[in-house]
Design a protein around this motif. Structure first.
Motif, PDB file in Angstrom:
ATOM      1  N   LYS A  23       0.838  -1.202   0.000  1.00 10.57           N
ATOM      2  CA  LYS A  23       0.000   0.000   0.000  1.00 10.57           C
ATOM      3  C   LYS A  23       0.873   1.252   0.000  1.00 10.57           C
ATOM      4  O   LYS A  23       0.605   2.204  -0.735  1.00 10.57           O
ATOM      5  N   SER A  25       3.912   1.497  -1.175  1.00  7.80           N
ATOM      6  CA  SER A  25       4.703   1.600  -2.404  1.00  7.80           C
ATOM      7  C   SER A  25       3.853   1.541  -3.668  1.00  7.80           C
ATOM      8  O   SER A  25       4.385   1.485  -4.777  1.00  7.80           O
ATOM      9  N   ASP A  26       2.537   1.539  -3.499  1.00 13.54           N
ATOM     10  CA  ASP A  26       1.595   1.589  -4.618  1.00 13.54           C
ATOM     11  C   ASP A  26       1.769   0.424  -5.589  1.00 13.54           C
ATOM     12  O   ASP A  26       1.926   0.602  -6.803  1.00 13.54           O
ATOM     13  N   CYS A  27       1.779  -0.777  -5.033  1.00  8.47           N
ATOM     14  CA  CYS A  27       1.824  -1.988  -5.859  1.00  8.47           C
ATOM     15  C   CYS A  27       1.096  -3.097  -5.100  1.00  8.47           C
ATOM     16  O   CYS A  27       0.552  -2.864  -4.024  1.00  8.47           O
TER      17      CYS A  27
END
Length: 111
Positions: A23, A25-27
Motif C-alpha cells: 500500500k 509503495s503503490d503496488c
C-alpha cells in the motif's frame, strides 16, 4: 543485483506486512513478496518506491546499489546534487560526469 536483506530486515523491524508495504509503495502485496524473496527483479523505480515505503534513506539505497550500473548513475546524481548545494563544478571530469548523468536521466525519462 539488489541486496534484499536491508529491505526485508527493515520490513520486519517496522513490523509491516507485505500488504502494508504494498500500500505504501503503490503496488500489490504479491509483487512486494516477489521482490523481497528475490523471485522478481526490481527496477530502480521499484527500489526507490520500496525504500520510501520502508523509510530507508537515499544514501543507504545508493550504497545498496553501488555494484549495479543504475546504482552508479544514481550515486553520481546524488553526488551532483550534493556538489550543487556546496558550490560549482571544479574540474573537467566533474563536468563530464554531470553530462553523463544528464544523458542517463534523459534516456530514463523517455523510456
Amino acid at each position: 543485483m539488489v541486496n534484499l536483506h536491508p529491505f526485508q530486515n527493515r520490513r520486519i523491524e517496522l513490523d509491516l506486512t507485505y500488504e502494508q508495504v504494498a500500500k505504501r509503495s503503490d503496488c500489490s502485496a504479491s509483487t512486494v513478496h516477489r521482490w523481497l524473496t528475490g523471485q522478481s527483479e526490481m527496477s530502480i523505480r521499484d527500489v526507490v518506491a520500496l525504500a520510501h515505503a520502508l523509510r530507508i534513506s537515499f544514501p543507504e539505497v545508493v550504497e545498496n546499489l553501488k555494484n549495479s550500473v543504475e546504482g552508479r548513475a544514481i550515486a553520481a546524481e546524488y553526488r551532483r546534487e550534493q556538489r550543487d548545494r556546496n558550490g560549482t563544478i571544479r574540474t573537467r571530469s566533474s563536468a563530464d560526469g554531470r553530462c553523463c548523468v544528464d544523458e542517463y536521466r534523459k534516456a530514463r525519462a523517455s523510456a
